[in-house]
Design a protein around this motif. Structure first.
Motif, PDB file in Angstrom:
ATOM      1  N   TRP A 332       1.236  12.474   1.123  1.00  0.00           N
ATOM      2  CA  TRP A 332       0.096  13.340   0.659  1.00  0.00           C
ATOM      3  C   TRP A 332      -0.954  12.653  -0.296  1.00  0.00           C
ATOM      4  O   TRP A 332      -1.877  13.110  -0.230  1.00  0.00           O
ATOM      5  CB  TRP A 332       0.630  14.751   0.273  1.00  0.00           C
ATOM      6  CG  TRP A 332       1.430  15.403   1.295  1.00  0.00           C
ATOM      7  CD1 TRP A 332       1.585  15.185   2.668  1.00  0.00           C
ATOM      8  CD2 TRP A 332       2.197  16.672   1.159  1.00  0.00           C
ATOM      9  NE1 TRP A 332       2.333  15.896   3.190  1.00  0.00           N
ATOM     10  CE2 TRP A 332       2.822  16.828   2.267  1.00  0.00           C
ATOM     11  CE3 TRP A 332       2.365  17.355  -0.038  1.00  0.00           C
ATOM     12  CZ2 TRP A 332       3.749  18.387   2.451  1.00  0.00           C
ATOM     13  CZ3 TRP A 332       3.434  18.415   0.212  1.00  0.00           C
ATOM     14  CH2 TRP A 332       3.990  18.809   1.288  1.00  0.00           C
ATOM     15  N   SER A 333      -0.224  12.112  -1.164  1.00  0.00           N
ATOM     16  CA  SER A 333      -1.338  11.322  -2.258  1.00  0.00           C
ATOM     17  C   SER A 333      -0.471  10.154  -2.637  1.00  0.00           C
ATOM     18  O   SER A 333       0.611  10.126  -2.740  1.00  0.00           O
ATOM     19  CB  SER A 333      -1.678  12.466  -3.280  1.00  0.00           C
ATOM     20  OG  SER A 333      -0.484  12.710  -4.134  1.00  0.00           O
ATOM     21  N   ARG A 354      -1.691  20.889   6.136  1.00  0.00           N
ATOM     22  CA  ARG A 354      -1.112  19.587   5.701  1.00  0.00           C
ATOM     23  C   ARG A 354      -0.842  18.664   6.967  1.00  0.00           C
ATOM     24  O   ARG A 354      -0.653  17.553   6.794  1.00  0.00           O
ATOM     25  CB  ARG A 354       0.200  19.741   5.040  1.00  0.00           C
ATOM     26  CG  ARG A 354       0.535  18.351   4.393  1.00  0.00           C
ATOM     27  CD  ARG A 354      -0.435  17.466   3.490  1.00  0.00           C
ATOM     28  NE  ARG A 354      -0.973  16.541   4.198  1.00  0.00           N
ATOM     29  CZ  ARG A 354      -2.256  15.950   3.711  1.00  0.00           C
ATOM     30  NH1 ARG A 354      -2.642  16.118   2.685  1.00  0.00           N
ATOM     31  NH2 ARG A 354      -2.647  14.942   4.589  1.00  0.00           N
ATOM     32  N   ARG A 358      -4.877  12.496   7.009  1.00  0.00           N
ATOM     33  CA  ARG A 358      -5.880  12.262   5.901  1.00  0.00           C
ATOM     34  C   ARG A 358      -7.145  11.946   6.066  1.00  0.00           C
ATOM     35  O   ARG A 358      -7.457  11.423   7.146  1.00  0.00           O
ATOM     36  CB  ARG A 358      -4.957  11.311   5.141  1.00  0.00           C
ATOM     37  CG  ARG A 358      -3.495  11.659   4.330  1.00  0.00           C
ATOM     38  CD  ARG A 358      -2.931  10.423   3.840  1.00  0.00           C
ATOM     39  NE  ARG A 358      -3.582   9.735   2.925  1.00  0.00           N
ATOM     40  CZ  ARG A 358      -3.479   9.606   1.555  1.00  0.00           C
ATOM     41  NH1 ARG A 358      -2.348   9.995   1.115  1.00  0.00           N
ATOM     42  NH2 ARG A 358      -4.175   8.873   1.006  1.00  0.00           N
ATOM     43  N   ALA A 535      -7.084  12.033   0.334  1.00  0.00           N
ATOM     44  CA  ALA A 535      -5.647  12.606   0.767  1.00  0.00           C
ATOM     45  C   ALA A 535      -5.840  14.198   1.789  1.00  0.00           C
ATOM     46  O   ALA A 535      -5.065  14.611   2.200  1.00  0.00           O
ATOM     47  CB  ALA A 535      -4.511  12.851  -0.051  1.00  0.00           C
ATOM     48  N   PRO A 537      -6.613  16.892   4.284  1.00  0.00           N
ATOM     49  CA  PRO A 537      -6.405  16.903   5.667  1.00  0.00           C
ATOM     50  C   PRO A 537      -7.556  17.296   6.468  1.00  0.00           C
ATOM     51  O   PRO A 537      -8.099  18.362   6.140  1.00  0.00           O
ATOM     52  CB  PRO A 537      -5.185  17.977   5.671  1.00  0.00           C
ATOM     53  CG  PRO A 537      -5.211  18.673   4.578  1.00  0.00           C
ATOM     54  CD  PRO A 537      -5.949  17.939   3.410  1.00  0.00           C
TER      55      PRO A 537
END
Length: 634
Positions: A332-333, A354, A358, A535, A537
């Protein structure tokens, strides 16, 4: 506990650093373990004494002293290691018992350790580290959240109550008066400053990766210390500030746990009105963190909160924690930042959002954030208060624009710039940044790079506010800004290695939507950093998707109020200035509905977003309008 030696492995990293970067076995390990093992018999005898009589108490004290005396060579070695960190020297070539006792640096090392109050854990708790699979079974803690530094106003305020509340001028005068009449306090202050410098140096040199990012906060070091002192299969329960879960300096610690253990439970508490800790900052988010150490625990993590009151906490703890796969979480990051997810229903929405790619995934279109000028380092290129601005360009900052408001007027400009001055500078910066694979302009064709007429500042482009908070009315504040404007670093802009104006309009529509903003508020504390922005979405429908096309049209119309955007608007297929005040509210609601559909949300999900978007604010009317348009989408 932070300046001393925590484990045998930590000592070996200093005296035999080659082992740290290989799978080799240290030749010194057996010596260190033998020193520690000398305490075994005394400790075993100590364990059998019940201390139910005065004689048994004497025997227990004697056994304890014998155990401490037995590990004396190890204590001497650890003292020398601490002193070596302070002095940036390592003369530990021979570590036999005789050489340690005769080491010429030992007296000064023991003095240093005594002044620092350093605790060596294997010495203090040999029974914990002498066993197979050494370390503590369980650690509970609430470490101090403070920087390794001494501020003179705080120091003197402890002796003179009321000082801290004075104005800066009055405070400085009062401190000067105190220093005149209390030279003893001045000496004490100087001693504290020097001690803090030594502690800071030890923390930066110690086994605490990430301490070099920002000021060395003590909680960062304690987080690492808890982890290293726990044995495989051990458990940790600690209270830490939320920054332990989102600050860059603690990212290595988070990744280590995700790779070799698990965050069994992370419960976030918003310290509103001081309901958690009255003496802590009431705006802090506090994390109750439960950690399991060991590869057998790797796989999942669980998150709850934030809860802003005891009542909401008690209700929330009856709910199911949100569980994520560690392997997904790490994508995610780059900094493995923990989100704030207010409820189990919100976690369902979060996971749907999510699930989309990304922003920096690439594909049919690709963009990346970039900075044009730095407000401090490049200030000499700007004119801060010119009387005649006719031939000058505005220098934007974050406050210069807002969502669907590309120019908030001269009172919100940072400065002005002469295009004849800044254009050659930007062209040179672009050429320099195009070299190599890591430059922000890497991958752009040479004919673009070498043509000053293609500089981004000459055409409309998307910018966003870098300084923003999750508690603001909006967090992601993006806008299409006009050409012939330059921007300082608080407002990054987007470069497009590939993509068209239609792609830009689509992305702008998603960035300005409530669903995307709701997601961003899970991560943002005070800055929308490049890592967080990349990151985000973003749904990636094809250009011929009718819902996407409608997003482009709405975003294009809302983004182009003046003729400054005519060419860009034409490329998107919209007219400049085509939105009336009456239409704007409807178009914004329709945009939220369209983006919700692209994210795969349902009506229940939309209600969750608007119910939890901003605590204390009522978004029910806007939610009803969004749902009206949502039901019309085919």
């Amino acid at each position: 506990s932070l300046t001393g030696i925590g484990t045998i492995d930590e000592a070996l990293d200093v005296i035999d650093p080659r082992v740290n970067n290989s799978n080799a076995v240290s030749l010194f390990r057996s010596s260190l373990e033998e020193f520690l093992g000398r305490a075994s018999n005394s400790l075993k005898r100590l364990a059998t004494i019940s201390e139910s009589s005065s004689q048994e108490i004497k025997e227990a004290r004697k056994a304890h002293l014998e155990a401490q005396d037995a590990v004396k060579p190890l204590r001497q070695l650890f003292d020398l290691i601490v002193a070596a960190r302070v002095e940036d020297e390592n003369n530990l070539i021979e570590i036999s018992e005789e050489s340690l006792a005769k080491n010429q640096n030992l007296p000064e090392a023991e003095k240093t350790v005594n002044e620092l109050g350093s605790l060596h854990f294997p010495i203090a708790f040999p029974e914990v580290f002498i066993r197979e699979n050494p370390g503590f079974d369980c650690i509970l803690g609430n470490p101090p959240w403070e920087k390794a530094m001494v501020k003179n106003d705080v120091f003197y305020a402890l002796r003179y109550p009321g000082l801290i509340s004075l104005s800066q001028a009055s405070k400085s005068l009062k401190i000067s008066q105190i220093e005149q009449i209390r030279p003893d306090l001045v000496a004490e202050y100087d001693t504290e400053v020097e001690r803090a410098k030594s502690v800071r140096k030890l923390l930066l040199a110690g086994p605490y990766p990430g301490m070099g990012h920002g000021d060395p906060d003590l909680y960062k070091a304690f987080a690492w210390r808890f982890w290293s002192l726990s044995r495989d299969g051990g458990h940790i329960g600690v209270v830490l500030p939320r920054s332990a879960l989102n600050a860059k300096g603690s990212a290595p610690w988070r990744l280590e746990i995700l790779d070799h253990g698990s965050f069994k439970d992370v419960t976030m508490l918003l310290n509103s009105a001081g309901w958690v800790f009255d003496d802590a900052e009431h705006r802090y988010t506090i994390a109750l963190i439960t950690i399991n150490k060991g590869d057998e625990f790797v796989g999942a993590l669980r998150i709850r909160g934030p809860y802003s009151s005891l009542a909401s906490y008690e209700i929330g703890m009856r709910d199911t924690a949100t569980e994520f796969k560690a392997s997904d979480f790490k994508t995610w990051s780059e900094d493995t930042i923990f989100p704030l997810i207010p409820s189990h229903a919100a976690s369902r929405v979060f996971k749907k959002l999510r699930s989309h790619p990304r922003l920096d995934t690439g594909g049919e279109w690709d963009c990346r954030p970039a900075t044009e000028f730095h407000a401090t380092n490049d200030k000499h290129y700007f004119e801060l208060g010119p009387s005649d601005t006719a031939a000058l360009w505005p220098v934007y900052k974050g406050a210069s624009f807002d969502i669907w408001e590309p120019d908030r007027g001269p009172s919100n400009y940072y400065a002005y710039a002469d295009p004849e001055t800044v254009l050659p500078v930007l062209q040179q910066k672009r050429r320099s940044s195009s070299r190599g694979s890591s430059g922000v302009f890497s991958g752009f064709p040479s004919n673009i790079i070498n043509d000053p007429k293609t500089l981004p500042c000459l055409s409309p482009r998307i910018a966003f506010r870098g300084i923003t908070r999750a508690t603001d009315s909006r967090t992601v504040r993006a806008s299409l800004i006009r050409g012939e404007v330059v921007i300082q670093h608080s407002a990054p802009y987007l470069l497009w290695p590939s993509g068209t104006e239609r792609d830009q309009a689509y992305l702008l529509g998603v960035l300005c939507s409530i669903p995307l903003d709701w997601y961003s508020r899970s991560f943002v504390e005070v800055n929308l950093t490049y890592h967080l922005f990349n990151a985000l979405p973003i749904p990636r429908p094809n250009q011929d998707d009718p819902i996407r096309r409608r997003v482009e049209i709405i975003a294009g119309r809302l983004a182009c109020p003046t003729e400054h955007f005519s060419k860009w608007a034409e490329a998107v297929g919209v007219e400049v200035g085509s939105v009336t005040d009456d239409e704007k509210l409807e178009l914004v609601a329709e945009l939220d509905a369209l983006v919700s559909r692209l994210y795969g949300l349902n009506e229940s999900d939309i209600k969750v977003i608007y119910d939890t978007f901003h605590e204390g604010k009522d978004y029910s009317d806007r939610c009803k309008l969004v749902l009206k348009y949502f039901r019309q989408i085919k």
